[in-house]
Design a protein around this motif. Structure first.
Motif, PDB file in Angstrom:
ATOM      1  N   HIS A 146       0.855  -1.093   0.022  1.00  0.00           N
ATOM      2  CA  HIS A 146      -0.164   0.038   0.188  1.00  0.00           C
ATOM      3  C   HIS A 146       0.777   1.147  -0.137  1.00  0.00           C
ATOM      4  CE1 HIS A 146      -3.436   2.611   0.827  1.00  0.00           C
ATOM      5  NE2 HIS A 146      -2.761   2.962   1.868  1.00  0.00           N
ATOM      6  N   ALA A 147       1.996   1.255   0.972  1.00  0.00           N
ATOM      7  CA  ALA A 147       2.736   2.416   0.849  1.00  0.00           C
ATOM      8  C   ALA A 147       3.363   2.490  -0.538  1.00  0.00           C
ATOM      9  CB  ALA A 147       3.883   2.285   2.091  1.00  0.00           C
ATOM     10  N   PHE A 148       3.862   1.635  -1.252  1.00  0.00           N
ATOM     11  CA  PHE A 148       4.755   1.573  -2.381  1.00  0.00           C
ATOM     12  C   PHE A 148       3.631   2.215  -3.166  1.00  0.00           C
ATOM     13  CE2 PHE A 148       5.261  -0.300  -6.579  1.00  0.00           C
ATOM     14  CZ  PHE A 148       6.603   0.472  -6.919  1.00  0.00           C
ATOM     15  N   ASP A 149       2.381   1.707  -3.649  1.00  0.00           N
ATOM     16  CA  ASP A 149       1.244   2.276  -4.410  1.00  0.00           C
ATOM     17  C   ASP A 149       1.194   3.627  -4.291  1.00  0.00           C
ATOM     18  OD1 ASP A 149      -0.769   1.758  -6.372  1.00  0.00           O
ATOM     19  OD2 ASP A 149      -2.004   2.391  -4.742  1.00  0.00           O
ATOM     20  N   LEU A 150       1.053   4.042  -3.077  1.00  0.00           N
ATOM     21  CA  LEU A 150       1.030   5.684  -2.552  1.00  0.00           C
ATOM     22  C   LEU A 150       2.184   6.383  -3.124  1.00  0.00           C
ATOM     23  CD1 LEU A 150      -0.678   5.721   1.073  1.00  0.00           C
ATOM     24  CD2 LEU A 150      -1.765   6.501  -1.227  1.00  0.00           C
ATOM     25  N   PHE A 151       3.306   5.784  -3.015  1.00  0.00           N
ATOM     26  CA  PHE A 151       4.360   6.482  -3.838  1.00  0.00           C
ATOM     27  C   PHE A 151       4.523   6.480  -4.965  1.00  0.00           C
ATOM     28  CE2 PHE A 151       8.547   5.529  -5.691  1.00  0.00           C
ATOM     29  CZ  PHE A 151       9.265   6.878  -5.369  1.00  0.00           C
ATOM     30  N   LEU A 152       3.861   5.301  -5.784  1.00  0.00           N
ATOM     31  CA  LEU A 152       3.758   5.434  -7.191  1.00  0.00           C
ATOM     32  C   LEU A 152       2.861   6.455  -7.603  1.00  0.00           C
ATOM     33  CD1 LEU A 152       5.247   3.417  -9.483  1.00  0.00           C
ATOM     34  CD2 LEU A 152       3.009   2.057  -9.252  1.00  0.00           C
ATOM     35  N   ARG A 153       1.758   6.487  -7.188  1.00  0.00           N
ATOM     36  CA  ARG A 153       0.616   7.399  -7.611  1.00  0.00           C
ATOM     37  C   ARG A 153       1.087   8.886  -7.173  1.00  0.00           C
ATOM     38  NH1 ARG A 153      -4.223   4.707  -8.403  1.00  0.00           N
ATOM     39  NH2 ARG A 153      -4.180   2.554  -8.128  1.00  0.00           N
ATOM     40  N   ASP A 154       1.275   9.083  -6.031  1.00  0.00           N
ATOM     41  CA  ASP A 154       1.509  10.314  -5.520  1.00  0.00           C
ATOM     42  C   ASP A 154       2.874  11.141  -5.875  1.00  0.00           C
ATOM     43  OD1 ASP A 154      -1.067  10.051  -4.612  1.00  0.00           O
ATOM     44  OD2 ASP A 154      -0.583   9.626  -2.546  1.00  0.00           O
ATOM     45  N   LYS A 155       3.652  10.419  -6.003  1.00  0.00           N
ATOM     46  CA  LYS A 155       5.039  10.881  -6.412  1.00  0.00           C
ATOM     47  C   LYS A 155       5.501  10.756  -7.681  1.00  0.00           C
ATOM     48  CE  LYS A 155       6.284  11.115  -1.246  1.00  0.00           C
ATOM     49  NZ  LYS A 155       7.208  10.502  -0.084  1.00  0.00           N
ATOM     50  N   LEU A 156       6.081   9.468  -8.062  1.00  0.00           N
ATOM     51  CA  LEU A 156       6.595   9.117  -9.117  1.00  0.00           C
ATOM     52  C   LEU A 156       5.794   9.537 -10.384  1.00  0.00           C
ATOM     53  CD1 LEU A 156       9.354   7.707 -10.481  1.00  0.00           C
ATOM     54  CD2 LEU A 156       7.916   5.766 -10.348  1.00  0.00           C
ATOM     55  N   LEU A 157       4.659   8.992 -10.317  1.00  0.00           N
ATOM     56  CA  LEU A 157       3.723   9.099 -11.408  1.00  0.00           C
ATOM     57  C   LEU A 157       3.028  10.537 -11.783  1.00  0.00           C
ATOM     58  CD1 LEU A 157       2.042   5.533 -12.076  1.00  0.00           C
ATOM     59  CD2 LEU A 157       4.056   6.704 -13.225  1.00  0.00           C
ATOM     60  N   SER A 158       2.902  11.014 -10.647  1.00  0.00           N
ATOM     61  CA  SER A 158       2.347  12.484 -10.611  1.00  0.00           C
ATOM     62  C   SER A 158       3.478  13.592 -10.999  1.00  0.00           C
ATOM     63  CB  SER A 158       1.879  12.990  -9.084  1.00  0.00           C
ATOM     64  OG  SER A 158       2.984  13.399  -8.279  1.00  0.00           O
ATOM     65  N   LEU A 159       4.702  13.403 -11.302  1.00  0.00           N
ATOM     66  CA  LEU A 159       5.522  14.369 -11.910  1.00  0.00           C
ATOM     67  C   LEU A 159       5.309  14.606 -13.284  1.00  0.00           C
ATOM     68  CD1 LEU A 159       9.464  12.784 -11.309  1.00  0.00           C
ATOM     69  CD2 LEU A 159       8.212  14.933 -10.200  1.00  0.00           C
TER      70      LEU A 159
END
Length: 165
Positions: free
Chosen positions: A118-131
């Motif tokens: 879940h924490a990885f999914d949040l990282f992926l959505r909110d940080k990496l892909l939101s760039l």
């Protein structure tokens, strides 16, 4: 500077790679010097930039940070601006513990450490892909670590050090 390493310098570096918490006196004893000359050698190695910093390694599992992912990232357009934007962002993300540019179709490989999926999914959505500059991210979840060395293989430049020093 690697060519300037004598056997004692190489041994000091090897010892400090294994346990940077040792006192100068303990390192000196292991290499057969008194504390003052050993301290001067360590200082010279630091001044030369061979010793970058000393750290403490933590147990990720005991801390609940044992969900590890390698992410292969491709940018929409690997322009200078996009590369700089991505690298600045990576420096601000504590979940990314390693990042390297790579050759081939993709642009970066990231080593990401989080609590769980879940924490990885949040990282992926909110940080990496939101760039907005990432076109593809292929994630590889680590199921079991096999080797996680932090020490550089000094025996490749100082053969007299031998294996397992």
């Amino acid at each position: 500077m690697a060519a300037d390493l004598d056997p004692i310098d190489a041994r000091i570096l090897d010892i400090l790679q294994q346990d940077a918490g040792l006192s100068v006196a303990e390192v000196a004893e292991r290499v057969g010097l008194s504390a003052s000359p050993c301290w001067r050698r360590i200082k010279r190695l630091e001044d030369a930039g061979l010793i970058v910093r000393r750290v403490t390694l933590l147990d990720a599992e005991k801390l609940g940070l044992d969900f590890e992912v390698y992410a292969i990232v491709k940018l929409n357009l690997p322009s200078r601006d996009n590369l700089n934007q991505f690298e600045q962002a990576v420096h601000a993300w504590p979940e990314v513990v390693q990042c390297a540019t790579i050759t081939g179709r993709e642009d970066y490989v990231l080593r990401i450490v989080t609590r769980d999926m879940h924490a990885f999914d949040l990282f992926l959505r909110d940080k990496l892909l939101s760039l907005g500059i990432v076109s593809d991210c292929e994630s590889h979840i680590v199921t079991r670590g096999v080797k996680n060395a932090t020490a550089l293989p000094l025996n490749l430049i100082t053969p007299h050090l031998g294996q397992g020093s």
